[in-house]
Structure formats: structure tokens, C-alpha cells
Motif scaffolding. Structure first.
Motif, PDB file in Angstrom:
ATOM      1  N   ALA A  87       0.827  -1.209   0.000  1.00  0.00           N
ATOM      2  CA  ALA A  87       0.000   0.000   0.000  1.00  0.00           C
ATOM      3  C   ALA A  87       0.860   1.257   0.000  1.00  0.00           C
ATOM      4  O   ALA A  87       0.570   2.230  -0.703  1.00  0.00           O
ATOM      5  CB  ALA A  87      -0.931  -0.004   1.210  1.00  0.00           C
ATOM      6  N   MET A  88       1.941   1.263   0.795  1.00  0.00           N
ATOM      7  CA  MET A  88       2.803   2.427   0.834  1.00  0.00           C
ATOM      8  C   MET A  88       3.498   2.649  -0.502  1.00  0.00           C
ATOM      9  O   MET A  88       3.676   3.788  -0.944  1.00  0.00           O
ATOM     10  CB  MET A  88       3.838   2.257   1.945  1.00  0.00           C
ATOM     11  N   ALA A  89       3.902   1.571  -1.167  1.00  0.00           N
ATOM     12  CA  ALA A  89       4.540   1.706  -2.475  1.00  0.00           C
ATOM     13  C   ALA A  89       3.582   2.293  -3.499  1.00  0.00           C
ATOM     14  O   ALA A  89       3.940   3.167  -4.295  1.00  0.00           O
ATOM     15  CB  ALA A  89       5.067   0.349  -2.945  1.00  0.00           C
ATOM     16  N   VAL A  90       2.340   1.810  -3.492  1.00  0.00           N
ATOM     17  CA  VAL A  90       1.341   2.349  -4.422  1.00  0.00           C
ATOM     18  C   VAL A  90       1.074   3.816  -4.134  1.00  0.00           C
ATOM     19  O   VAL A  90       0.973   4.645  -5.041  1.00  0.00           O
ATOM     20  CB  VAL A  90       0.039   1.521  -4.329  1.00  0.00           C
ATOM     21  N   LEU A  91       0.974   4.164  -2.856  1.00  0.00           N
ATOM     22  CA  LEU A  91       0.717   5.558  -2.478  1.00  0.00           C
ATOM     23  C   LEU A  91       1.849   6.470  -2.925  1.00  0.00           C
ATOM     24  O   LEU A  91       1.614   7.565  -3.440  1.00  0.00           O
ATOM     25  CB  LEU A  91       0.524   5.648  -0.962  1.00  0.00           C
ATOM     26  N   GLY A  93       3.909   5.954  -5.406  1.00  0.00           N
ATOM     27  CA  GLY A  93       3.863   6.054  -6.861  1.00  0.00           C
ATOM     28  C   GLY A  93       2.801   7.018  -7.341  1.00  0.00           C
ATOM     29  O   GLY A  93       3.023   7.825  -8.255  1.00  0.00           O
ATOM     30  N   LEU A  94       1.613   6.944  -6.736  1.00  0.00           N
ATOM     31  CA  LEU A  94       0.544   7.865  -7.130  1.00  0.00           C
ATOM     32  C   LEU A  94       0.907   9.306  -6.809  1.00  0.00           C
ATOM     33  O   LEU A  94       0.587  10.226  -7.566  1.00  0.00           O
ATOM     34  CB  LEU A  94      -0.755   7.479  -6.410  1.00  0.00           C
ATOM     35  N   THR A  95       1.588   9.528  -5.685  1.00  0.00           N
ATOM     36  CA  THR A  95       1.995  10.893  -5.324  1.00  0.00           C
ATOM     37  C   THR A  95       2.977  11.455  -6.338  1.00  0.00           C
ATOM     38  O   THR A  95       2.870  12.609  -6.762  1.00  0.00           O
ATOM     39  CB  THR A  95       2.620  10.892  -3.920  1.00  0.00           C
ATOM     40  N   ALA A  96       3.957  10.641  -6.746  1.00  0.00           N
ATOM     41  CA  ALA A  96       4.928  11.105  -7.737  1.00  0.00           C
ATOM     42  C   ALA A  96       4.263  11.380  -9.077  1.00  0.00           C
ATOM     43  O   ALA A  96       4.564  12.369  -9.759  1.00  0.00           O
ATOM     44  CB  ALA A  96       6.043  10.058  -7.896  1.00  0.00           C
ATOM     45  N   LEU A  97       3.321  10.507  -9.478  1.00  0.00           N
ATOM     46  CA  LEU A  97       2.625  10.710 -10.746  1.00  0.00           C
ATOM     47  C   LEU A  97       1.792  11.978 -10.698  1.00  0.00           C
ATOM     48  O   LEU A  97       1.759  12.756 -11.659  1.00  0.00           O
ATOM     49  CB  LEU A  97       1.742   9.493 -11.041  1.00  0.00           C
TER      50      LEU A  97
END
Length: 320
Positions: A87-91, A93-97
């Protein structure tokens, strides 16, 4: 005191023909308390058998853990060790995008043609497609002109007789043929020798061509110099290849725009604002200067007694 965990362990048998170890043994209370091995109770054996098949639960409904009571941080750490990491990795990634999309496409248009804030890297001077030079290092500067502008011409409106040569801006606009076409600015120029003598400029339009500068409230937003010129008539050339007084067109590619500005919006900012009665209400948001320099201009000015000196002819989009 050790406990015999296995009640089914075979008892110790005395050796044959040996002495009886139980001779003289008194099974009293002191013997029981001093025993080295203690038989577990029935409840202990029952719970041991049950806990082999099912994790023990205390009366409060909480699971028992061999490592002691589980704290909130321990539970949170275990959650992070499994699904939490994903979950932290996905979060992240979405923040950087989201940050990248916001930077490149989420910038709101600015005032009068601005399509992005001026926080981009300062561009450098570069050659333009079709000819000319973009002075990108001057973006944002105020009062920049490739040719030093002469004092304001006192000749009056277009058509008013003037003793010296004159350059006027006939029309200007921006056009793009398709979504993939960056587009070009087009400027129509009117050149007249004045009331005395003839003006024969060097080809292509003075030794250094034509210079264009567009400036807004925040400084220079578009510029080019050494731009080539297209003559409206071949009859404008003399047998020696020089150019007589004439009309001509100058094109400036959109690559001459400073970062953050769009061609169509800048072209609209070059027009004067009008009210519902088509009355001009003020100067245009952006100021346009088109200039050329040729020794023939200075020579004709001196010969005709023009009030303006120098070799530079300039025109702008202001109302004089």
C-alpha cells in the motif's frame, strides 16, 4: 521441578535377580513432597492435548502469544510488513505521478496569453527554422531591442507627408495549419522613402534583416532578429539587386516565443481593446516592434533634412 509430560512412558523396571528398590520405602507425606518428578494433573493433560490442536484463548477472547502481550505498535508493524508495504509503495507512486501531471499539464493560464508560470529554465539563443535567430537569453528582460530604436518619428499618421523614410506596420497575425503545426506570426510592412529622394535598401532587407520584439508587463515574451523578408513584387528590385520602397512580409515562427506563451494568445494580446461601439479603450496588452537597419536610411534622412537621425526604421502596434 520437572514434569512428566508423557503419561504413557513405560515405567522403570528393576533388573532381574536384583534387590527390590522399594524395600523399606515409606510412602508418607514427606516422600510425596520430595519427589523429583511430579505427575501433571488431569486438567493440565487435557489443556496440553487441546493446545496442540488449537491456539489457546484467554477468558477475555484474546489470543495468547508465546512472545508476550502484543502491543499496538507490534500489530501495526506486522501489517506494514505484509500488505502495508504494498500500500505504501502504491501511495508513493501515485503521489509522484500526481506531482508530475500537476507540473506539466495542471498549470493554469496566466494573464494575457500566459500558459504557464515563468519558473522554467531560462532558454538560450538559438537558430530558428526558416532563418533568423531567437535571443532566448533575453526572455523576461525589459526594453530589449536588437536595433536601438530612434526617437519617436514626428511625421504623423500614415499618409501624412514626411521628409524622411518611414516604416509602418500594415497588418499582423498568427496562423497554424493543424494541431501538429506550431504556427507562425506574419507581419505586413509598408516602406516609403518620404517626400525627397529614393530609398534603395540592401537585400534582403538591410545587412541584418528584420528584427521583431514583443514585450508584455513581465518583460520580453517573443523576439527574433536576422529574419528574412518576402517581397510582394519582384519589380521592387533594381537592376543592381537593391530594394526600392515597397510592401513586404516577414514571418516569425512560434519557436521565437519565450517558454510559457502560446502563439494565438499572444497574437490576441497585440490588438487594441475596444468597447461595444468599436472604440479603442487603451493600449494593447503586448507591445510589438518591427525594425530594420540600413545605411541607406541614414543617408536619405540626412539628404532630406528629416528630424530623425540614424539608420534604423521601426514600426509598432501602438496608436500615435
Amino acid at each position: 521441578m520437572p514434569i512428566a509430560d508423557d503419561p504413557h512412558q513405560p515405567p522403570h523396571r528393576p533388573e532381574p535377580n536384583g534387590a527390590d528398590p522399594f524395600d523399606g520405602l515409606l510412602l508418607d507425606e514427606d516422600f510425596v513432597r520430595g519427589a523429583a518428578v511430579k505427575e501433571p494433573s488431569a486438567r493440565t493433560r487435557m489443556l496440553s492435548a487441546r493446545w496442540r490442536l488449537q491456539e489457546p484463548v484467554d477468558p477475555g477472547g484474546r489470543r495468547w502469544s508465546p512472545g508476550g502481550p502484543r502491543t499496538l505498535w507490534a500489530r501495526w508493524s506486522q501489517w506494514l510488513d505484509s500488505r502495508g508495504r504494498i500500500a505504501m509503495a502504491v501511495l508513493c507512486g501515485l503521489t509522484a505521478l500526481l506531482a508530475a501531471v500537476t507540473y506539466w499539464t495542471g498549470r493554469s493560464p496566466g494573464p494575457a496569453g500566459r500558459s504557464a508560470p515563468h519558473t522554467l529554465r531560462q532558454p538560450v539563443d538559438a537558430a530558428l527554422p526558416g532563418g533568423g535567430i531567437f535571443p532566448g537569453s533575453k526572455c523576461g528582460s525589459k526594453g530589449f531591442h536588437h536595433f536601438a530604436l530612434p526617437p519617436a518619428d514626428a511625421g504623423g499618421d500614415l499618409g501624412t507627408p514626411t521628409p524622411g523614410p518611414r516604416l509602418d506596420l500594415g497588418s499582423h497575425g498568427f496562423a497554424s495549419l493543424s494541431a501538429d503545426d506550431p504556427g507562425v506570426f506574419t507581419f505586413s510592412l509598408l516602406i516609403s522613402p518620404g517626400t525627397a529622394g529614393a530609398l534603395e535598401l540592401s537585400a534582403p532587407f538591410g545587412p541584418e534583416g528584420v528584427a521583431v520584439e514583443i514585450e508584455g508587463p513581465e518583460g520580453l515574451i517573443a523576439a527574433a532578429h536576422h529574419l528574412p523578408v518576402t517581397l510582394d513584387s519582384d519589380d521592387a528590385r533594381t537592376p543592381e539587386g537593391r530594394i526600392r520602397a515597397l510592401t513586404a512580409r516577414v514571418t516569425m515562427p512560434a519557436a521565437a516565443l519565450c517558454p510559457g506563451y502560446g502563439g494565438m494568445a499572444v497574437a490576441q494580446g497585440l490588438t487594441m481593446p475596444v468597447d461595444a461601439h468599436s472604440t479603442i479603450t487603451g493600449p494593447p496588452p503586448y507591445t510589438l516592434h518591427v525594425s530594420l537597419s540600413d545605411p541607406a536610411v541614414g543617408a536619405l534622412r540626412r539628404a532630406s533634412g528629416a528630424p530623425v537621425a540614424g539608420d534604423v526604421l521601426t514600426a509598432d502596434n501602438l496608436l500615435h
